[in-house]
Every structure is written in C-alpha cells, then in structure tokens.
Design an enzyme around this catalytic site. Structure first.
Site, PDB file in Angstrom:
ATOM      1  N   ASP A   1      -5.997  13.093   3.777  1.00  8.96           N
ATOM      2  CA  ASP A   1      -6.351  11.564   4.074  1.00  8.96           C
ATOM      3  C   ASP A   1      -6.721  11.579   5.547  1.00  8.96           C
ATOM      4  O   ASP A   1      -6.197  10.974   6.416  1.00  8.96           O
ATOM      5  CB  ASP A   1      -4.967  10.997   3.941  1.00  8.96           C
ATOM      6  CG  ASP A   1      -5.138   9.522   4.160  1.00  8.96           C
ATOM      7  OD1 ASP A   1      -6.185   8.896   4.060  1.00  8.96           O
ATOM      8  OD2 ASP A   1      -3.957   8.772   4.611  1.00  8.96           O
TER       9      ASP A   1
ATOM     10  N   HIS B   1      -8.525  -0.334   0.034  1.00  8.08           N
ATOM     11  CA  HIS B   1      -8.717   0.364   1.187  1.00  8.08           C
ATOM     12  C   HIS B   1     -10.008   1.370   0.900  1.00  8.08           C
ATOM     13  O   HIS B   1      -9.401   2.609   0.551  1.00  8.08           O
ATOM     14  CB  HIS B   1      -7.627   0.943   1.940  1.00  8.08           C
ATOM     15  CG  HIS B   1      -6.957  -0.079   2.916  1.00  8.08           C
ATOM     16  ND1 HIS B   1      -5.765   0.349   3.754  1.00  8.08           N
ATOM     17  CD2 HIS B   1      -7.150  -1.318   3.110  1.00  8.08           C
ATOM     18  CE1 HIS B   1      -5.465  -0.721   4.367  1.00  8.08           C
ATOM     19  NE2 HIS B   1      -6.177  -1.785   3.770  1.00  8.08           N
TER      20      HIS B   1
ATOM     21  N   GLU C   1       0.915  -1.230  -0.033  1.00  7.78           N
ATOM     22  CA  GLU C   1      -0.060  -0.085   0.036  1.00  7.78           C
ATOM     23  C   GLU C   1       0.836   1.263  -0.006  1.00  7.78           C
ATOM     24  O   GLU C   1       1.617   1.422   0.913  1.00  7.78           O
ATOM     25  CB  GLU C   1      -0.901   0.099   1.184  1.00  7.78           C
ATOM     26  CG  GLU C   1      -1.609   1.225   1.205  1.00  7.78           C
ATOM     27  CD  GLU C   1      -2.540   1.252   2.688  1.00  7.78           C
ATOM     28  OE1 GLU C   1      -2.282   0.436   3.610  1.00  7.78           O
ATOM     29  OE2 GLU C   1      -3.552   2.086   2.572  1.00  7.78           O
TER      30      GLU C   1
HETATM   31  C1  RNT Z   1      -2.511   4.792   6.367  1.00  8.81           C
HETATM   32  C2  RNT Z   1      -2.901   3.489   5.691  1.00  8.81           C
HETATM   33  C3  RNT Z   1      -3.070   2.199   6.471  1.00  8.81           C
HETATM   34  C4  RNT Z   1      -3.653   2.491   7.748  1.00  8.81           C
HETATM   35  C5  RNT Z   1      -4.077   1.106   8.390  1.00  8.81           C
HETATM   36  C6  RNT Z   1      -4.425   1.347  10.063  1.00  8.81           C
HETATM   37  O1  RNT Z   1      -2.535   5.849   5.822  1.00  8.81           O
HETATM   38  O2  RNT Z   1      -4.096   3.789   5.191  1.00  8.81           O
HETATM   39  O3  RNT Z   1      -3.585   1.542   5.783  1.00  8.81           O
HETATM   40  O4  RNT Z   1      -4.836   3.199   7.855  1.00  8.81           O
HETATM   41  O5  RNT Z   1      -3.232   0.109   8.223  1.00  8.81           O
HETATM   42 ZN    ZN Z   2      -5.164   2.264   4.107  1.00 10.11          ZN
END
Ligand code: RNT
Ligand code: ZN
Length: 419
Positions: A294, A286, A226
């Site tokens: 964000d 997500h 991610e």
């Molecule tokens: C953070 C990311 C991540 C977290 C979680 C808790 O910006 O989005 O995914 O929000 O892992």
């Molecule tokens: Zn996330």
C-alpha cells in the site's frame, strides 16, 4: 500547446470512429460533467497538517522522498491546491483531514476541535468553487498508539470517540454551509504487529465505538468507513478489516470506502463495486496506487484504474460513487503529482464512458462471445484521447503535455523558494 484546430479535427475523426460502434461522444462528454474528483489535501505537504506538533507521521502509513517545496502552512497549501486544480478540467472538491484546521498557531487537541477551526476553509471553498469533504485523524498524535477506537483503555477510547464525534459535527457544518453533503471518511490504523490472543475482542470494541459515534443523526454529512489490509508495524492484524466494515456498512447502512491500495494485490477492487451497490448506500473511493504494498504511489492510467472506472459506468453509478483520491509522493513535484493522478483518473472515466456497451451487451445476450471479446479488444485502441483533449479544451485547461512546462515554472518561481 496543441493547436486548437488539431484538437477539433482529431475530435471529428474520433466522433466518426465511435459512432460506428454505436457510441455518441457528445453524450460521453456530457456525462464527464458528473465526474467530480475530491482532491486529497495531504499530497501537498506529505500528510503533515497544521497542528504544530512534532509527533511525526504514524499510524502505519509512510511518505517517502524529500523533494523540496512542500507546503508549510495553510496559505501555501491553498495556493498549491488551486494551482493543481487549474490543470484539471471540471469542478472539484477538496478533502481535508482534521489536522488541517485553521488553528491560528494555537494548540487545539483533537478532542477540542470545533467547526470554527474550519470556518476559513468553508469560506475559501465557496470562493474557489470547491466543496469540502472531511476525514477524522487517528494518526500522528501522542495518543495514537496501536489502538484508538478499539482500545480497551476507556480513557483513550473515549478521547478518540470524542474526536470522531466532533469531526462529524464539523462535516455537518461544512455540508450545511456548502448546501451539499460533506463526505466524512473514517479510517483508523488500529491493529497489531503480531496476531492477538483474541481478534474478536478489539472488533467488538470498535463496533461499540462506531455505534456510539453514529448515534447522532445528521442531514448534511455522510459517513464513510475505510478498511485496510495492514499498516507498517501492524502487519498481522487490522481491527477494521474489509470484512469488518463491509459487514458494518451493510448492516447499518453506512458507506464503505474502497481504497484501491488496501487489498491483496491480485484482488480486483472493480469487482467489488456491483456488490457494494446492491447492499450499501453509496461508495466512496480512495483512488491510489499500490506498488508491491500500500505504497500510495501517484495514480496513473493502468488497467486497475480503467477496470474500476468501467465498472462504475457499466453500473450507471456516477450518482452513487464519490471519487476521492489518496496518495502521497514526496519524490517528485507535489503539484505535478496531483495533476498526473487527477488527469489519469479522469482519463479512465473518459474511456469508460466511451465503451461501446450497448453492442457488447447485445453480443453477450446473443451468446456471441467471440464478437464480444473482439470488440472489447478493439475498443481499447479507439481514439479516446481525442475526446479527452476536447474535454480539456472545453473546460479551458491545457490539453496534452503542456502543463509540464507550467508546473516546472511554478516549481522554479514558487515552491523551490520554500525551505
Ligand atoms: C491509510 C488510508 C487513509 C489515509 C489518509 C491520510 O492507509 O488510506 O485514507 O491515507 O486518511
Ligand atoms: Zn485511503
């Protein structure tokens, strides 16, 4: 409660309206079975977890609000998740972060964590029909700092490599136990407040760390990576940027996680879906909601979410897209926050599945652009909600707003008694 007869007669009308534009509502309802959400466990307790350490939330993310009643322990968290899930039609998964292990009050450092710490979760998941997904946790730890897997300090980097390797093993065990691959998300906060002297340096270290972490091959878990735009206090440079992970994922066959809050606010996440599907194995989402930044607001049914769902359906990609949620709001009833975000996501997919796509594609192929635009506009106000109510009815969850009173009652009788 909406009367069942009202839902049924509205559904009949909707069926007729949709048939006129070539859409079979029964097919759409059948496809909704494939829309399985992975609920993020961390909305229930403001991303705190059960480590019994008071490091506080770090890593450039932030929860705002102090609404009473957050889950304080594993039992409360489990009860809250089940309560929320009871208002969301269909079967769901639960996404756990490493800090939510069943540590039984013991201090288990992140480079010591084992599958055994998630045994009760696996059993709980099986009992309650929720498959598990997993996340390594880089934040809220004395060694988190600004850099973890991209840290030039070998000892710190090795600590986080060990942590992440162990998380993959845990995911593998979860996948085996539930006989369905566990999606493991790897997000690290690494970055800096100011522009570093050499951006390449840290990205090269991160690439090496990932190569080492992924060198063990597993059968029952899938790796997702991610990216993000920036973190609070780490505004100028993010080691794991979108370009970084897209490049890594395309080159090494890893799944890229698209967090809808992790892009410039005018950038379309929906537009990325078709490209990722061509060059990376699958997609992890997500689903979140950025407001100016964000901010991880509760997901609502807005144009961004609708566009994203429509793109996935247009690509016929429900089998290749995993729908995880990721937001944390501590200003309102937390269980209500789950229900609002999950139902909004389902509504978006419901609408997407009801798009008159055959007719739209025909108009397009024939160069009939007025007709295409006109139908796209008309489709927005077709009675999709009647089909969604039917989906709720068939899944024995309340249709419409009747969950509000139920959740108020749970607030009064359960969560408000926590302090
Ligand atoms: C953070 C990311 C991540 C977290 C979680 C808790 O910006 O989005 O995914 O929000 O892992
Ligand atoms: Zn996330």
């Amino acid at each position: 409660m909406i009367k069942e007869s009202t839902i049924l007669s509205a559904f009949d009308v909707a069926k007729e309206r949709y048939a006129a534009v070539g859409v079979d509502v029964d097919n759409a309802l059948e496809s909704m079975k494939k829309v399985s959400l992975s609920l993020h466990c961390w909305q229930a307790d403001d991303v705190t977890g059960f480590e019994n350490r008071s490091a506080g939330l770090s890593g450039g993310i932030q929860v705002t609000g102090n609404y009473p009643g957050r889950a304080r322990n594993i039992d409360e968290l489990r009860a809250d998740i089940l309560k929320a899930a009871s208002y969301i039609a269909g079967t769901h998964r639960l996404s756990l972060h490493e800090i939510y292990g069943d540590f039984q009050g013991k201090a288990v450092d992140r480079d010591q964590v084992e599958p055994a710490h998630f045994q009760t979760w696996m059993e709980w998941g099986k009992e309650n029909g929720m498959k598990l997904d997993f996340n390594s946790t880089s934040f809220s730890h004395p060694k988190s700092g600004d850099l973890t897997l991209s840290n030039p300090d070998d000892a710190i980097r090795a600590f986080w490599i060990e942590h992440t390797k162990r998380c993959r093993l845990i995911s593998e065990e979860m996948g085996k136990y539930q006989d369905d691959p566990c999606m493991m998300n790897l997000w690290i906060h690494d970055g800096s407040k100011e522009v570093p002297a050499c951006r390449l340096k840290y990205r090269r270290i991160l690439e090496q760390s990932l190569d080492e972490i992924f060198s063990t091959k597993y059968e029952n878990m899938k790796d997702c990576i991610e990216a993000k735009l920036f973190g609070i206090g780490l505004e100028s440079y993010t080691v794991g940027s979108y370009d970084f992970y897209l490049g890594y994922g395309a080159k090494k066959g890893k799944i890229v996680t698209l967090d809808t809050g992790h892009f410039h606010l005018t950038e379309s996440v929906a537009d990325k879906v078709s490209s990722l599907l061509l060059f990376t194995p699958e997609i992890m989402l997500h689903v979140s909601r950025p407001v100016r930044w964000d901010s991880d607001h509760v997901v609502i049914l807005n144009d961004d979410l609708l566009d994203l769902a429509r793109e996935i359906i247009r690509c016929d990609a429900l089998d290749r897209v995993h729908i995880g949620l990721d937001y944390f709001d501590a200003t309102i009833n937390r269980i209500g926050a789950y229900v609002i975000g999950c139902r909004a996501t389902q509504k978006a997919f419901m609408q997407a599945l009801l798009e008159p796509s055959a007719l739209l594609r025909r108009y397009e192929a024939e160069g009939k652009y007025f007709e295409r635009l006109a139908l796209q506009e008309e489709a927005k106000t077709l009675p999709w909600n009647a089909v969604f109510d039917m989906y709720c009815l068939r899944n024995n969850v309340p249709a419409g707003e009747s969950f509000i009173a139920d959740i108020q009652a749970y607030g009064k009788e359960v969560t408000s008694l926590r302090n």
